[in-house]
Design a protein around this motif. Structure first.
Motif, PDB file in Angstrom:
ATOM      1  N   GLU A 171       2.953   0.735  -8.561  1.00 37.17           N
ATOM      2  CA  GLU A 171       4.023   0.483  -7.587  1.00 37.17           C
ATOM      3  C   GLU A 171       4.982   1.664  -7.504  1.00 37.17           C
ATOM      4  N   ARG A 174       3.603   4.652  -5.467  1.00 37.61           N
ATOM      5  CA  ARG A 174       3.086   4.308  -4.145  1.00 37.61           C
ATOM      6  C   ARG A 174       3.147   5.515  -3.207  1.00 37.61           C
ATOM      7  N   TYR A 178       6.515   2.092   3.394  1.00 35.10           N
ATOM      8  CA  TYR A 178       6.780   0.679   3.651  1.00 35.10           C
ATOM      9  C   TYR A 178       6.987   0.477   5.156  1.00 35.10           C
ATOM     10  N   ARG A 204      11.062   3.528  -3.871  1.00 35.44           N
ATOM     11  CA  ARG A 204      10.000   2.861  -4.627  1.00 35.44           C
ATOM     12  C   ARG A 204      10.561   2.179  -5.872  1.00 35.44           C
TER      13      ARG A 204
END
Length: 440
Positions: A171, A174, A178, A204
């Motif tokens: 995560e 990433r 988004y 993030r």
């Protein structure tokens, strides 16, 4: 497909006298039963190296391949094929005892574990590959009849990859942007809140914090935490439906009227229900020195305050009114050519002096050189594009539209990982006090 298979007794020469039957065709699936040496069973299906096994009243899946160091050989096989290949394999490996094999595997295991732990500490995306390599080695031990629990008991420490940590690292690293949207600004005075939220959304680190620490908490209506949760959910919906995001929840919780973008972040220290996130943020005031502030000077301020290891750094830039050319010069001086001691620039909030309006530039994850531009009153910067291909274009836009840099948000993925893990553990230990769990 239906055949009779068996576990050849020749494999006992290699120390293999049983084979697991699992609930699903994967290594971490629960064990339902065991196939013993020379025991026959029915095979009704196959998926790659996994076969569907029916043994008496046990139905499940078994991986039919030998450990990788045996070559491409199947341990489980149809009765009709005989056992000659296993005699060949045994002869090929007759010079190597099981003990020697185990020692080699242990050496590999220790090296892979050290590599995995180092990558985990640095929050490197390579930790995913390292975790897979480590798991394959552990699978080889299991195929030799040595379970992970036995290994850990013998060596006195955890050996398997921490799936939660791997997920967090993924995560935090990433590389896909988004989905995003714009806010409404019905009273023409909530721009400071929309730019604040856009900055958080495109981080993030905060995205990971929200999904893992904020979203699970049950918040009271009318609190800043509840407002943040509701706005986050509305933003998610708006970003997929391509509609505007209501700002009312933030206004009710943060306050009506004009405000300061940097001050909006202060709520994480001021509001009692948000203080469990306070250790994520460090606030760094940047005074006016008479010349454009550089990233090098920002780094010096961070070191002076001792907040290098903070996951999110919020710089509050206090400047007198500047000419538009000076705004462009200042923005260019803040260009993110290098990271700030492990932290990288996520967003730059700017104040349009002439019209008392905030806008924000947020870094694209899909293309880190590109910057997204958010302005909840588009008519006040007519003609401004929604994205800029490079920082030079950002600095020029600051000069053109009279947007003076006032807030910088930097994130440090490596610094955040240990905080997330500790906070997650605390919230699991005391679930009923999740919204009081402070990251410290």
């Amino acid at each position: 497909m239906e055949e009779v298979w068996y576990l050849p007794p020749e494999l006992e020469l290699e120390g293999i006298d049983s084979w697991n039957i699992r609930q699903e065709p994967r290594r971490d699936s629960p064990v339902l039963g065991v196939i013993h040496s020379n025991e026959h069973f029915r095979v009704t299906d196959r998926q790659g190296d996994w076969i569907r096994v029916q043994l008496q009243d046990v139905s499940g899946w078994s991986h039919c391949k030998m450990p990788s160091f045996y070559g491409d050989l199947e341990a489980l096989r149809p009765v009709s094929t005989g056992s000659a290949p296993f005699r060949t394999a045994a002869l090929r490996r007759s010079r190597e005892s099981k003990e020697q094999t185990l020692q080699k595997l242990l050496k590999t295991l220790h090296a892979q574990r050290e590599k995995y732990e180092a990558l985990q500490r640095s929050a490197s995306p390579e930790v995913v590959r390292a975790a897979m390599e480590l798991q394959r080695t552990l699978d080889n031990f299991e195929m030799l009849g040595i379970s992970l629990d036995q290994l850990q008991a013998e060596l006195g420490k955890d050996l398997g990859p921490d799936e939660e940590s791997v997920r967090l690292v993924v995560e935090l690293n990433r590389t896909a942007s988004y989905s995003h949207s714009d806010f409404v600004n019905p009273q023409a005075e909530s721009c400071w809140l929309s730019t604040f939220f856009q900055s958080l959304w495109h981080s993030r680190v905060f995205h990971t914090a929200f999904e893992n620490l904020v979203k699970p908490v049950t918040a009271k209506d009318g609190t800043p935490l509840k407002a943040l949760q509701k706005t986050w959910r509305m933003y998610e919906q708006a970003s997929t439906s391509k509609t505007l995001v209501p700002v009312g929840e933030l206004v009710a919780a943060w306050g009506e009227g004009y405000g300061d973008c940097s001050e909006a972040f202060g709520k994480f220290h001021q509001a009692s229900d948000l203080q469990f996130l306070s250790d994520l943020f460090a606030f760094v005031p940047v005074p006016w020195t008479g010349s454009a502030t550089s990233t090098g000077q920002l780094h010096e301020l961070v070191e002076q305050l001792g907040v290098q290891s903070c996951p999110l750094l919020v710089f509050d830039l206090t400047f007198p009114e500047l000419e538009r050319s000076s705004m462009q010069t200042l923005a260019w001086a803040l260009r993110p050519d290098t990271d700030l001691g492990g932290a990288r620039l996520v967003a730059m909030g700017c104040y349009m002096e002439d019209i008392r309006h905030y806008v924000v530039f947020c870094r694209s994850l899909s293309n880190p050189a590109e910057w997204l531009f958010f302005n909840d009153l588009p008519s006040l910067a007519a003609g401004a594009p929604g994205r800029f291909a490079q920082w030079l274009d950002v600095s020029r836009a600051c000069g053109r539209y009279g947007a003076c840099p006032r807030m910088l948000l930097f994130e440090n993925a490596q610094a955040s990982l240990s905080l997330f893990q500790k906070a997650k553990q605390q919230s699991e230990e005391v679930p009923h006090r999740g919204n009081e769990c402070k990251i410290s």
